[in-house]
Scaffold this active site. Sequence first.
Site, PDB file in Angstrom:
ATOM      1  CE  LYS A  32     109.427  44.937  22.005  1.00  0.00           C
ATOM      2  NZ  LYS A  32     108.933  44.874  23.396  1.00  0.00           N
ATOM      3  CB  SER A  76     106.084  39.400  24.328  1.00  0.00           C
ATOM      4  OG  SER A  76     104.930  39.645  25.090  1.00  0.00           O
ATOM      5  CG  ASP A  77     105.402  46.123  23.162  1.00  0.00           C
ATOM      6  OD1 ASP A  77     106.575  46.376  23.511  1.00  0.00           O
ATOM      7  OD2 ASP A  77     104.495  46.969  23.193  1.00  0.00           O
ATOM      8  CD  GLN A  78     101.889  43.933  30.100  1.00  0.00           C
ATOM      9  OE1 GLN A  78     102.731  44.334  30.888  1.00  0.00           O
ATOM     10  NE2 GLN A  78     101.157  42.857  30.313  1.00  0.00           N
ATOM     11  N   GLY A 121     100.804  41.847  23.252  1.00  0.00           N
ATOM     12  CA  GLY A 121     100.934  41.252  21.927  1.00  0.00           C
ATOM     13  C   GLY A 121     101.967  40.140  21.996  1.00  0.00           C
TER      14      GLY A 121
END
Length: 195
Positions: A53, A69-71, A106
């Site tokens: 991203k 960011s990723d979750q 992340g």
Amino acid sequence: MTPQLILASTSVFRQALLQKLGLAFGSCNPDIDESPMTNESAQDLVLRLAKAKAKAGATHFPHGLIIGSDQVAVIDGKIIGKPLNRENAIKQLSQASGKVITFYTGLALYDAKTGEVTAQVEPFTVHFRQLTAAQIVAYVDKEQPFYCAGSFKSEGLGIALFTRLEGRDPNTLIGLPLILLTEMLLNHGIDVLAD
């Protein structure tokens, strides 16, 4: 000259969190494939997607300092993401009821000018109370958490779903670990406490 700060996310939740730091920033839609790879762990997945991203944002901002960011959450060993609809949200919360769930977020900071990327995974553990089917349906209908990993908004009524929260930064649960981000920004010469 300080590079332009960019949030590679269209999430209103992440944008609201970043605004708390009082920094000027832009945002963009990273538009990447978020499908997990075969046998990819939750930690590896969120780290890979956060980096992807952030790097995708460089297409629009070639001199930017870009945040990705990723979750995801892990329930019974299975990675779950955003439910996207009512039925899936009810199913996710039913699976989480009475359990201890770990969320992995992340975070990546990509300097598009130098190509340097810093990335880390921040875990956060949630203890769900035992929920009735009626409570789950009522919650989903009130908050409609269809675009939130785990099917809840901890910054709202979702807090009533838990008995305990464990982690370094409660913002992590909403999708952007601000403590970690301020550390990363400081390493790039951006001090959120400076005038």
